[in-house]
Design an enzyme around this catalytic site. Structure first.
Site, short mmCIF file in Angstrom:
data_model
loop_
_atom_site.label_atom_id
_atom_site.label_comp_id
_atom_site.label_asym_id
_atom_site.label_seq_id
_atom_site.Cartn_x
_atom_site.Cartn_y
_atom_site.Cartn_z
CE LYS A 11 21.50 -42.22 16.31
NZ LYS A 11 21.71 -43.32 17.23
CB VAL A 116 12.22 -36.82 23.88
CG1 VAL A 116 13.19 -36.28 24.90
CG2 VAL A 116 11.58 -35.68 23.11
N GLY A 119 17.52 -42.75 21.71
CA GLY A 119 18.59 -43.37 20.93
C GLY A 119 18.36 -43.18 19.44
CG MET A 120 15.27 -43.44 17.60
SD MET A 120 13.52 -43.54 17.31
CE MET A 120 13.43 -43.10 15.59
N GLY A 122 17.21 -37.39 18.23
CA GLY A 122 16.28 -36.26 18.09
C GLY A 122 16.95 -34.93 18.42
N GLY A 123 17.68 -34.88 19.52
CA GLY A 123 18.37 -33.65 19.92
C GLY A 123 19.42 -33.25 18.89
CB SER A 124 21.98 -35.23 17.08
OG SER A 124 22.62 -35.64 18.26
CG ASP A 157 24.34 -39.61 17.53
OD1 ASP A 157 25.32 -40.29 17.19
OD2 ASP A 157 23.51 -39.98 18.38
O1 C5P Z 1 28.38 -36.40 21.94
P1 C5P Z 1 27.18 -36.56 22.80
O2 C5P Z 1 26.98 -35.42 23.75
O3 C5P Z 1 25.94 -36.88 22.04
O4 C5P Z 1 27.47 -37.84 23.69
C1 C5P Z 1 26.71 -38.13 24.84
C2 C5P Z 1 27.50 -39.02 25.76
O5 C5P Z 1 27.71 -40.29 25.17
C3 C5P Z 1 28.88 -38.51 26.07
O6 C5P Z 1 28.86 -37.67 27.18
C4 C5P Z 1 29.65 -39.79 26.39
O7 C5P Z 1 29.37 -40.21 27.69
C5 C5P Z 1 28.99 -40.80 25.47
N1 C5P Z 1 29.73 -41.04 24.21
C6 C5P Z 1 30.90 -41.77 24.25
N2 C5P Z 1 31.58 -42.01 23.09
C7 C5P Z 1 31.13 -41.57 21.90
C8 C5P Z 1 29.92 -40.82 21.84
C9 C5P Z 1 29.25 -40.58 23.02
O8 C5P Z 1 31.34 -42.19 25.34
N3 C5P Z 1 31.80 -41.82 20.78
#
Ligand code: C5P
Length: 325
Positions: A11, A116, A119-120, A122-124, A157
């Site tokens: 995305k 990888v 910010g796109m 990929g893992g999600s 994501d």
């Molecule tokens: O949810 P995810 O593991 O992808 O998020 C990665 C990191 O991004 C979280 O550990 C947090 O530090 C930050 N994050 C956040 N607020 C969000 C989404 C992500 O602070 N709404």
């Protein structure tokens, strides 16, 4: 034995508004995602050997194997691989169902086309495709809402990669409402995704946001119907709507990203913005031809590792094939 193949999109965030962090450290978001035609494919297969095994093969835009990323993925602790974590959640549910006898062993193959740590998502997308694939493999019958609920426990994501299209994300960016369904036949927006030479960790960008920007963060509001219409319209409308509150903190951490943005602006992109928490920069093009011209020009920019044309909005996570083997 059974094998199911599913795919899910990467995305770009068309808008990303960030509020001050809540006591759990997460940030309230109002964000509009666009699913891109760069997709992760996850193939799951029941296996006699118990446990979950994963193999990841990464590809370059020309279809050849990206040896460096493939090696890096092989070195990753499998417990941190989001496809494995997603499969394990559904494996626990399958252990109680008709496929219980085959739920103990699973092999996963991930064919990776989303860059990888860019910010796109990929893992999600790996997690989203694995959820859809395992739901089918073990005939769990989970609906879209249930997959979204499980998805958000794996990463903020993941619901966006499940939903696809152009979708509004609220809460942590993980409560979705689709604004425009993904349609592979109509490429609405053409982009060039400009990859940086080094990844940037999402938590570090949010921490930097907290250090400087959070205090002035305005109250978050959902986009108005007019804004939604403009986001879903063609590039001339979209170009005026792009906004990303994580761009300033990401640029403070990586000042060289400003050079990438300047290079894309000078090359004639309609608009240029950081993708999500970066470090990928998204340059909006007029059409497919313009995207390819921009990609050719910008792949030589000193701060750009790779320039990948992409378009949206793509379909969300979906089954590609199911086979008895
Ligand atoms: O949810 P995810 O593991 O992808 O998020 C990665 C990191 O991004 C979280 O550990 C947090 O530090 C930050 N994050 C956040 N607020 C969000 C989404 C992500 O602070 N709404």
């Amino acid at each position: 034995m059974r094998e199911v193949r599913a795919s899910a999109p990467g995305k770009v965030n068309l808008t990303l508004r960030v509020g001050a962090p809540t006591p759990d450290g997460y940030h309230p978001l109002v964000t509009v995602f666009e699913a891109l035609n760069l997709r992760e494919t996850v193939t799951v297969r029941t296996s006699k050997a118990p446990g979950v095994r994963v193999e990841t093969i990464a590809y370059l835009p020309d279809g050849s194997v990206d040896e460096a990323t493939t090696r890096a993925m092989a070195d990753l602790d499998p417990q941190t691989h989001l496809a494995v974590r997603a499969a394990r959640v559904l494996q626990r549910l399958a252990a109680a169902g008709p496929w219980a006898s085959t739920a103990a062993g699973l092999s996963i193959r991930v064919d990776k086309r989303v860059p990888v740590a860019g910010g796109m998502a990929g893992g999600s997308a790996d997690a989203a495709a694995a959820l859809v694939a395992c739901n089918e493999l073990w005939e769990l019958g989970l609906g879209a809402d249930q997959l979204e609920t499980i998805g958000r426990t794996l990463g903020a994501d993941v619901p966006a990669c499940l939903a696809g299209g152009i979708a509004l994300g609220t809460g942590r960016g993980d409560h979705m409402s689709v604004l425009r369904k993904g349609d592979e036949a109509v490429a609405q927006h053409h982009w060039v995704m400009l990859l940086a030479r080094e990844g940037l960790s999402t938590p570090s960008v949010f921490r930097e946001f907290d250090r400087i920007d959070a205090e002035q963060a305005p109250a978050l509001v959902n986009p108005s119907p007019e804004e939604v219409a403009a986001l879903c319209a063609g590039p001339e409308s979209l170009r005026h709507c792009l906004v990303n509150d994580l761009q300033a903190p990401a640029l403070r951490l990586r000042p060289e990203l400003a050079e990438t943005i300047a290079a894309a602006t000078d090359a004639g992109a309609l608009a240029v913005m950081l993708s999500g928490s970066g470090p990928t920069v998204a340059a909006l093009a007029r059409d497919a031809e313009h995207a390819h011209t921009l990609a050719a020009t910008l792949s030589d920019a000193p701060t750009v590792a790779r320039a990948i044309p992409a378009h949206g909005s793509a379909c969300g996570a979906r089954i590609e094939s199911t086979e008895a083997i």
